[in-house]
Design a protein around this motif. Sequence first.
Motif, mmCIF file in Angstrom:
data_model
loop_
_atom_site.group_PDB
_atom_site.id
_atom_site.type_symbol
_atom_site.label_atom_id
_atom_site.label_comp_id
_atom_site.label_asym_id
_atom_site.label_seq_id
_atom_site.Cartn_x
_atom_site.Cartn_y
_atom_site.Cartn_z
ATOM 1 N N SER A 68 0.856 -1.190 0.000
ATOM 2 C CA SER A 68 0.000 0.000 0.000
ATOM 3 C C SER A 68 0.894 1.243 0.000
ATOM 4 O O SER A 68 2.095 1.164 0.267
ATOM 5 C CB SER A 68 -0.897 0.007 1.238
ATOM 6 O OG SER A 68 -0.104 0.233 2.400
ATOM 7 N N ALA A 69 0.307 2.388 -0.265
ATOM 8 C CA ALA A 69 1.063 3.639 -0.255
ATOM 9 C C ALA A 69 1.661 3.897 1.128
ATOM 10 O O ALA A 69 2.791 4.359 1.251
ATOM 11 C CB ALA A 69 0.157 4.794 -0.667
ATOM 12 N N ASP A 70 0.904 3.558 2.184
ATOM 13 C CA ASP A 70 1.417 3.745 3.554
ATOM 14 C C ASP A 70 2.627 2.857 3.815
ATOM 15 O O ASP A 70 3.596 3.284 4.445
ATOM 16 C CB ASP A 70 0.330 3.450 4.587
ATOM 17 C CG ASP A 70 -0.751 4.509 4.610
ATOM 18 O OD1 ASP A 70 -0.452 5.664 4.229
ATOM 19 O OD2 ASP A 70 -1.883 4.182 5.001
ATOM 20 N N GLU A 71 2.584 1.618 3.337
ATOM 21 C CA GLU A 71 3.703 0.703 3.547
ATOM 22 C C GLU A 71 4.941 1.184 2.796
ATOM 23 O O GLU A 71 6.056 1.141 3.317
ATOM 24 C CB GLU A 71 3.333 -0.716 3.106
ATOM 25 C CG GLU A 71 4.438 -1.728 3.272
ATOM 26 C CD GLU A 71 4.960 -1.845 4.708
ATOM 27 O OE1 GLU A 71 6.155 -2.176 4.866
ATOM 28 O OE2 GLU A 71 4.197 -1.603 5.655
ATOM 29 N N ILE A 72 4.761 1.661 1.576
ATOM 30 C CA ILE A 72 5.885 2.196 0.800
ATOM 31 C C ILE A 72 6.489 3.385 1.531
ATOM 32 O O ILE A 72 7.712 3.502 1.655
ATOM 33 C CB ILE A 72 5.429 2.582 -0.618
ATOM 34 C CG1 ILE A 72 5.048 1.329 -1.408
ATOM 35 C CG2 ILE A 72 6.526 3.354 -1.348
ATOM 36 C CD1 ILE A 72 4.356 1.612 -2.723
#
Length: 84
Positions: A68-72
């Motif tokens: 996800s964008a948060d994980e990246i």
Amino acid sequence: MGVLTIEIPQEVTKSFRLDDAEFSAQIMDELELHEMNKYPSNVLPPRRNDRKEALNEIVGIWADRPESADEIARQLRRRNNGLG
């Protein structure tokens, strides 16, 4: 309708629309007299319609990622902080 791009040495962003073809020709003639930096013949100036295509190309590299964008973002922060 065409697009004319002019770069000036001031911090200003403005758009103008000219409907008078004769006046437009006068302005272009005047600009050509003062032309200092012309784009090389093999380089095209940026066009407004190309923005969406360029954005899709740039953002598309992230589109098929399983994270996800948060994980990246977390991974990038960890790397920037020297934690992994």
